[in-house]
Design an enzyme around this catalytic site. Structure first.
Site, PDB file in Angstrom:
ATOM      1  N   HIS A  78       0.815  -1.214   0.000  1.00 43.16           N
ATOM      2  CA  HIS A  78       0.000   0.000   0.000  1.00 43.16           C
ATOM      3  C   HIS A  78       0.853   1.270   0.000  1.00 43.16           C
ATOM      4  CE1 HIS A  78       0.288   0.872   4.385  1.00 43.16           C
ATOM      5  NE2 HIS A  78       0.200  -0.426   4.563  1.00 43.16           N
ATOM      6  N   GLU A 113      -4.803   1.975   2.685  1.00 42.16           N
ATOM      7  CA  GLU A 113      -4.908   0.794   3.549  1.00 42.16           C
ATOM      8  C   GLU A 113      -5.065   1.221   4.995  1.00 42.16           C
ATOM      9  OE1 GLU A 113      -3.540  -2.488   6.200  1.00 42.16           O
ATOM     10  OE2 GLU A 113      -2.701  -0.497   6.018  1.00 42.16           O
ATOM     11  N   ASP A 161       3.187  -6.459   3.334  1.00 47.04           N
ATOM     12  CA  ASP A 161       2.808  -5.366   4.235  1.00 47.04           C
ATOM     13  C   ASP A 161       3.149  -5.736   5.678  1.00 47.04           C
ATOM     14  OD1 ASP A 161       1.778  -3.059   5.348  1.00 47.04           O
ATOM     15  OD2 ASP A 161      -0.313  -3.708   5.226  1.00 47.04           O
ATOM     16  N   HIS A 179       3.843   2.790  12.567  1.00 47.24           N
ATOM     17  CA  HIS A 179       2.947   3.934  12.812  1.00 47.24           C
ATOM     18  C   HIS A 179       3.572   5.012  13.704  1.00 47.24           C
ATOM     19  CE1 HIS A 179      -0.893   1.308  11.988  1.00 47.24           C
ATOM     20  NE2 HIS A 179      -0.006   1.261  11.024  1.00 47.24           N
TER      21      HIS A 179
END
Lengths: 463, 463
Positions: B278, B324, B352, B422
């Site tokens: 993604h 995504e 991913d 993240h």
């Protein structure tokens, strides 16, 4: 009747396998939730730092690890004296490429361990680039005399194990100066043994062999980017000159120690199993991967076994070897003493390939022992340990090699190892806590199985 | 006569296996010596940066990757429009623990993706710590109303796959605010989904479900060290207060794109094989591991197949999915269009899970297909790829799921992934070039085999 025996055998085997699976689970859980390895490494790396043989830091590491081993309740902890070489880097090295008088570009270098110094004013000379020792020989005295030899064979990136790529190049570093001196070279510059292109020179051991002292020439490693620049510069103009200066020095040997701790075997105390790493490191970084990781993992193996409530049948010894990097004196001394005392070693496991995610082990042993070991493989699969291969073990335990002995080396993921190896970026922040802990648990699990089941040769001797 | 057939069959099988081994070797060699993935990732990460859906950077990434796909000589490259949510973080968040009036300690937080803002002056309130959604329910309105709910269940360090540990905690982040709002909470603070103790807050998607807009409460992640501090502070004094302020905002949906390129199949052009990752990422870091790595590896698969001179029988498509992270709009759109066009997908592979050393694949497929795939496993062993397991594939390719389709996910080493995931340290320097390249080669090898041999269901339909 036969059938009952078979069923009974099957049940016992299954229960034993379940018991083993539980033990491994318990070892891994403890390593991952309540491990000591990372804290120990933090101290070794950040409170002590690089631990080159004969240095204050090496001595501090001896004292610190002995203290820690004392604190985990082993049956005995002691220091084994060993004389080690003392080589000192001195002030930072300096080097540049001179494309024409007054036009210079500095490049990062570091003296190879054991190298002599340059004269105080340094060395400036033309450079001859070679891809290895064979090319040096082919060129001969005419092309080499009075020049600096630049060994520039890169590590082969297509090797999946980066250790194979390292093996394919390390002769340049180890013997480059000895060989180049034979043809009248003034000095040697070696491409760093690093698969990345970056600015860090990587040191490492070298030898002058039988070269008389007055004929020894200085040798340094150049960063991979520096090597690329030097090579390109030579292609543009073969007459460029290279300058380097280093004031490293070899002192007389000094006394140091292997640090040893043991849990006495409950059933076969005369059968010794060793687990170890090397306490010394190079001086540029803090030696976290090479081999602080192996040191703390080996200490952790004994702690985990003990804390898990498992009583080894055989004597389990942790050995923190001194001077692997530039002499192997600790490994040799340990084997020499073991032989003199007629000690019977049945298993030796070394961790000296970095603190990365463990992938398996290599084994140097008989076919029969390897067959037995392969039977344990599936116990490790839940922990993503898949590699059980024949092969070399570790430098420090090598001198113990003997027919009845199973030698083994932990095999962590190798992809990042040579980014750090022997360079100033072999530092604590590049070790991942979980990866380090998984390595310790993997080693402890193998030690548990080796102790519980022994090996064919061992059993034969006892039987 | 039978014997001749058997010998002939054996020879053909052996030659085919040798041919496959050569193809894989060639793919890996090319990826490791002449790969493009790392350069592409450098651009995505360092020239573009974090690529949250609807951002300028996401658009730049669409344009850049399309240009790169155009340049590698595919048969067709196009953009597939898709409407995506646009959420913007705004000015940096701010938070502190107030142990008594005037006595505050700042802690690192970040808004969860999709969260509403706090009021302009922020929120200050007492805190109630819970270990999960069940505990929240047990406490009920009386204990929760008017407070900030602090979800502090840590990831389980004993899980060997860190993705399992993540799965065991992500409900707090995803549904924490929705659930806490039901009991009158003012806001939600969630322990970052990170196995390390450090100072980085980790964002990620969250949902308000059917909560009416006026009842939505702001949600933020706190760093793991911040979480430990907050928890300890609460133990010392349950009456402490927590302050946080964030001014993130959800805008109207905007148009964006999936980037698609393909090589037309030479024999079965209607059978489509997808490889993808993604293109969007969170905004705190530069999205190198999540999922810049998967993007450039997927692009590299097509380049490697082509550069290796292999002509796929089936149509091979790279799909760089948009959104995504906070909507899956790209994955849904791709599946929707494929269905509308009655396209026949036979294989889909997603990367991913970070650009770390590849360890294997998971497969979501029939037993028959999995049996066939396992037959390829030993071809991968020289590359230290050992994991061929049943399991989930990837979020983006999930919507394609269909009976005849083999879904697969690359499984890299997972130990370090959630250190970066993240957070602001998901950056380029934490991706190792060789590890990234090995992943691309591993994917290309699987695609080569899937194309060459097809899968049982595929063959049946053709036969």
């Amino acid at each position: 009747m036969k059938l009952y025996f078979l069923i009974a055998f099957f049940c016992v085997t299954t229960l034993t396998a379940q018991d083993d699976a539980k033990q491994l689970r318990s070892i891994y859980d403890m390593a991952l939730t309540d491990g000591m390895a990372y804290d120990w490494l933090n101290h070794l790396s950040n409170q002590i730092g690089g631990r080159l043989s004969g240095s204050v830091q090496a001595q501090q590491a001896v004292e610190y690890t002995k203290r820690q081993l004392d604190s985990i309740g082993l049956d005995r902890v002691w220091l084994q004296p060993v004389m080690v070489p003392k080589w000192v880097r001195g002030t930072p090295e300096f080097a540049y490429i001179e494309t024409r008088p007054g036009m210079t570009t500095n490049v990062p270098i570091c003296a190879l361990g054991g190298s002599v110094a340059t004269p105080d004013v340094g060395i400036k000379a033309n450079v001859i680039e070679v891809k290895g020792l064979e090319e040096l020989e082919a060129l001969g005295q005419e092309k080499i005399k009075g020049k600096i030899v630049f060994f520039n064979r890169p590590m082969d990136p297509t090797k999946i194990s980066t250790f194979s790529a390292y093996s394919g190049c390390v002769d340049q570093r180890y013997s480059g100066a000895e060989e180049a001196a034979k043809y009248g070279a003034l000095g040697v510059i070696v491409r760093s043994l690093n698969l990345r292109l970056d600015d860090y020179p990587h040191t490492g051991s070298m030898s002058y062999g039988n070269t008389p002292i007055q004929d020894r020439i200085p040798a340094a490693a150049i960063s991979t980017k520096g090597a690329e620049l030097l090579s390109t510069s030579l292609k543009l103009n073969p007459d460029i000159r290279f300058y380097f200066k280093q004031n490293c020095k070899q002192f007389d040997d000094v006394e140091s120690y292997n640090v040893i701790g043991e849990i006495k075997g409950s059933e076969f105390p005369d059968e010794i199993m060793v687990v170890g790493g090397h306490l010394d490191s190079w001086d540029l970084g803090d030696g976290s991967h090479d081999d602080g990781a192996g040191v703390v993992q080996s200490m952790e193996v004994l702690r985990l076994i003990k804390a898990n409530g498992y009583t080894p049948k055989r004597t389990l010894r942790v050995v923190l070897f001194m001077n692997e990097e530039n002499g192997l004196r600790g490994g040799n001394k340990y084997a020499e003493v073991a032989k003199a005392k007629n000690e019977k070693h049945v298993f030796a496991l070394e961790s000296d390939a970095g603190g990365f995610t463990p992938r398996g082990f290599s084994f140097d042993c008989t076919d029969a022992a390897f067959e037995q070991i392969k039977g344990w493989k599936e116990l490790f699969e839940p922990y993503l340990i898949h590699q059980f291969v024949r092969g070399g073990s570790g430098a420090d335990i090598g001198p113990l090699k003997d027919e009845g002995l199973v030698l083994s080396g932990l095999r962590p993921d190798s992809q990042r190892y040579f980014d750090h190896h022997h360079a100033e970026i072999d530092t604590f922040e590049h070790v991942n806590k979980r990866e380090l802990e998984l390595g310790a648990a993997t080693m402890a699990s193998l030690v548990y199985l080796a102790d519980k089941y022994g090996f064919p040769a061992t059993r034969k001797i006892k039987g």
